[in-house]
Design a protein around this motif. Sequence first.
Motif, PDB file in Angstrom:
ATOM      1  N   ARG A 137       0.823  -1.166  -0.111  1.00 46.39           N
ATOM      2  CA  ARG A 137      -0.080   0.072  -0.002  1.00 46.39           C
ATOM      3  C   ARG A 137       0.884   1.205  -0.095  1.00 46.39           C
ATOM      4  O   ARG A 137       1.589   1.490   0.869  1.00 46.39           O
ATOM      5  CB  ARG A 137      -0.977  -0.109   1.110  1.00 46.39           C
ATOM      6  N   THR A 143      -5.883   3.995  -2.690  1.00 41.57           N
ATOM      7  CA  THR A 143      -5.786   4.154  -4.247  1.00 41.57           C
ATOM      8  C   THR A 143      -4.467   3.984  -4.838  1.00 41.57           C
ATOM      9  O   THR A 143      -4.755   3.889  -6.159  1.00 41.57           O
ATOM     10  CB  THR A 143      -6.569   5.258  -4.482  1.00 41.57           C
ATOM     11  N   PHE A 144      -3.620   3.664  -4.241  1.00 40.48           N
ATOM     12  CA  PHE A 144      -2.336   3.765  -4.884  1.00 40.48           C
ATOM     13  C   PHE A 144      -1.524   2.498  -4.236  1.00 40.48           C
ATOM     14  O   PHE A 144      -1.217   2.726  -3.017  1.00 40.48           O
ATOM     15  CB  PHE A 144      -1.553   5.105  -4.796  1.00 40.48           C
ATOM     16  N   ASP A 511      -3.560   1.886  -9.480  1.00 40.01           N
ATOM     17  CA  ASP A 511      -4.492   1.613  -8.517  1.00 40.01           C
ATOM     18  C   ASP A 511      -4.873   0.291  -8.385  1.00 40.01           C
ATOM     19  O   ASP A 511      -4.562  -0.529  -9.085  1.00 40.01           O
ATOM     20  CB  ASP A 511      -5.648   2.355  -9.084  1.00 40.01           C
ATOM     21  N   THR A 513      -7.429  -1.647  -8.841  1.00 36.53           N
ATOM     22  CA  THR A 513      -8.342  -2.445  -9.927  1.00 36.53           C
ATOM     23  C   THR A 513      -7.308  -2.586 -11.138  1.00 36.53           C
ATOM     24  O   THR A 513      -7.405  -3.526 -11.799  1.00 36.53           O
ATOM     25  CB  THR A 513      -9.711  -1.408 -10.524  1.00 36.53           C
ATOM     26  N   THR A 514      -6.632  -1.577 -11.433  1.00 32.87           N
ATOM     27  CA  THR A 514      -5.757  -1.820 -12.502  1.00 32.87           C
ATOM     28  C   THR A 514      -4.729  -3.026 -12.073  1.00 32.87           C
ATOM     29  O   THR A 514      -4.288  -3.755 -13.046  1.00 32.87           O
ATOM     30  CB  THR A 514      -5.035  -0.337 -12.926  1.00 32.87           C
TER      31      THR A 514
END
Length: 697
Positions: A137, A143-144, A511, A513-514
Amino acid sequence: MTQSTLPTLLRPASYVYGTWHSNPDGQTLVDAVYGRPVAVISSEGIDFAQALAYGRQQASALRRLTFHQRARALKALGAYLMERKEAYYELSALTGATRRDSWVDIEGGIGTLFSYASMARRDLPDERFWPDGKVERLGREGTFVGRHLLVPREGVTVQINAFNFPVWGMLEKFAPSFIAGMPSLVKPAPQTAYVTERVVRDMLASGLLPEGALQLVTGDPGDLLDHVEEQDVVAFTGSAATAAKLRVHPNVVARNVPFNTEADSLNASVLGLSVKPEAPEFALFVREVAREMTGKAGQKCTAIRRAIVPGHLVEAVTEGLRRELAKVTLGDPARDDVRMGALVSVEQRERVRETLARLQQEARIVISGEAQLLGGDREKGAFLDPTVLLCDSPLTAKGPHELEAFGPVATLLPYESLDDAVQLAKLGRGSLAGSIVTHDRAEATKLVLGMASTHGRLLVLNRENAKENTGHGSPLPQLNHGGPGRAGGGSELGGLSAVRHHMNRLAVQADPTTLAAITHEYVPGAQVQEDGTHPFRKTFDEIEVGDSLLTHRRTVTEADIVNFANVSGDHFYAHVDEIGAREGIFGKRVAHGYFLLSAAAGQFVWPAPGPVLANYGLEGLRFIEPVGIGDTIRTRLTCKRKIRKDLRPDETRPTGVVEWRAEITNQDGALVATYDILTLVERARDEFDPPADTLSA
C-alpha cells in the motif's frame, strides 16, 4: 557388462539455428579407459551470432507458454529421457565413470527435470509472469498500490559446462531456464561432449520442446561471448581460474550480462572434536571422505579436498581411510567388480599429478599405492590411485588451501580447537559444500555458524540422518548449489531462486483495480463483481477473479462466546472472565478469534451440494481488531486467484483450487480479521487432462 564397449567412431554434431552441423575433421577424443579414439568434435563453420539471434527470435513461442504448461512439458521430457537412459550409461562408461557415478549424472540430471516441474506446478501461477511478494500500500487512502512482477528475460541462457557431469550439468541449468521461459544454448566441455550430444538429440526428437528452446555447440566456443547481449544470461561451471577470465570478457562487462559462476572449490569436511573412535560418527566420517575421494574418481566440484580432524584422531582417521580405500577396486567402469574408474583423460591425470607434487611441498603422502587394475590400460587410460596427504601445520600452510588436485586426492588437516577448525575451513576462501560430522548439537551449532559465511551448503551428518542423507557432495534441486568467494559467488539450483535468476523483476505501481487486471489476482480495494449468483454455486470455469459476496450481518452475543468456549474448551480469561478481561489489554470480554472464523463461514458457505467439493486450507490469518459483545460483523468473500489441478491417475473428477480473500468487518466498517481460504472446486475436462478411459473408475 565386463568391458567398455567402443562404438563406431562418434561424430557428435552441433544443433544451431534449427539444423544439425557436423564436420568430418576436428578434435579427436579418446576414451578414458583404454585410450582408444571415440569421437571427433568440431564447431567449424558455426555462426555464433546467428545462433544467439535465432534463440532470441524463437523464444517467443516458449514465453507464450505458462509456467504450468512448461512444467508439464518438462515432466514429459523427463519420462522420455528416462526410457532411453541405458544408451547414456553405455557412453558414460567411456568417460571413466562407473555405473554408480553415472547414476548421479544421468538419473540425477533427469530427476532435476521432475523436481522443477513439480515445484513450478506447486508454487507458481498458471501464468506467463510471476507476481512476487505482497501488494504494498503506497498511499494513505488505499488508491495507490504496488507489487513486483517477474517476467522472462528475452534472451538466451548460454551454458558453459564442465566435463565431469555431461548430463546433470546441462539439465540442472536447463530446467530452471526452461521454466522461466528462456531458451538455452549448451556448450559442453569437449572431453564428454558426445554424452551430452546424445541426450540433446533425444530431447529434440521428443517433440516436447518449442523450436529454439535448445541449441548445442559441441566444439570450440569460438567468439560466442562476443555476441551475448543484455537480455542473455551466461551460466558457467568449471575452474575458478577459467571463471575469472570469462567473467571479465569485454563484451560481457560492457553489456552487463548476468554471469552466474559455479566454480570448483576446496571443500572441507570437519570431524567434531567430541567424536570418539568407537562412535558411529567416526565411521561415517571415514566412509564419507573415502566416498567423495573415489566417486567420479574425485572429479566433483563438491568433493572433499580437505579433511579437518582433531589432532588426537589423525592416526585413527588415517588407518580408517587406509582400510576403506583398500576396498576400492580400480579399472574398467563397465565391469561389475570395479568401484572406481578413470579420470576423464590422460591430460587431466597429468594435471592432478602436477598439483599433487606441489602439495607435497607442505604435506606428506600417508596413503598411496598402485592397485591392481581390473580392465583398462594403466598408461593409455587415465587411471590414478586414491592418495591421502597429511599437513602437519595447516594454519600456516598455503598449498592445501589454494591448490586443488581435481582427482582422488584429499589432505588431512589436524586441529586442536573448534575455533581452529572454523579458521581452517575458511582458509579455502569460499566453498560450494562443507560437512560437519558430530552428534553434539552445541558443537554442530558453533561449527555451522562459524563456517556459514564462506559456504553455500553445509551438511551436518550424524547417526540420526545416516540412512537418509544424500551425502556431502550431492547438490539437490531444492537447495542452493553455489558458494561465495572462490566458489564463484553464484548459485545454481536452489529451488525457484534459480528460476528467478532468469527473470527480470519489475515494480508495478497502479490503482488496485488496474493492478488486479494486470496480475490476474484480486488486490484489496479493487472493484469486485456481484452478479447475484452465490460464488459457491459456480464451477471452477465459471468463477472469475473478483467475483464477490457480501454476507448478511450477525451481532455477537454473550451466549455465542460462552457456547463457543464450551464447545472448543477454550476458556481463556479474555473471553470468559469478566474481571480479568476488564483488566486485560482489551478492557472487556471479546469473542474468540476462531469463533469469528466459524461465524464468517456460517455467513458465506452455501450449504447444498454443488461444485465446491472441500475446504482445501486457510492461509495468512490475521486478527486486527477485537470483537466484543454487541458488535456486529459481516464478511466479504472475493475470488483472489484460481489454480488448475492436474488429474492424478486415481482421480476421475477434474478440479481446481480457488483462493478466496475473506475480510470480516464490524458495524463501523473496520477490518477485524482477514485471511485466504482455499477451496477445491470441480472443473470441466480440458485438453491437458488424460482421456477419461485411462483413469481409474
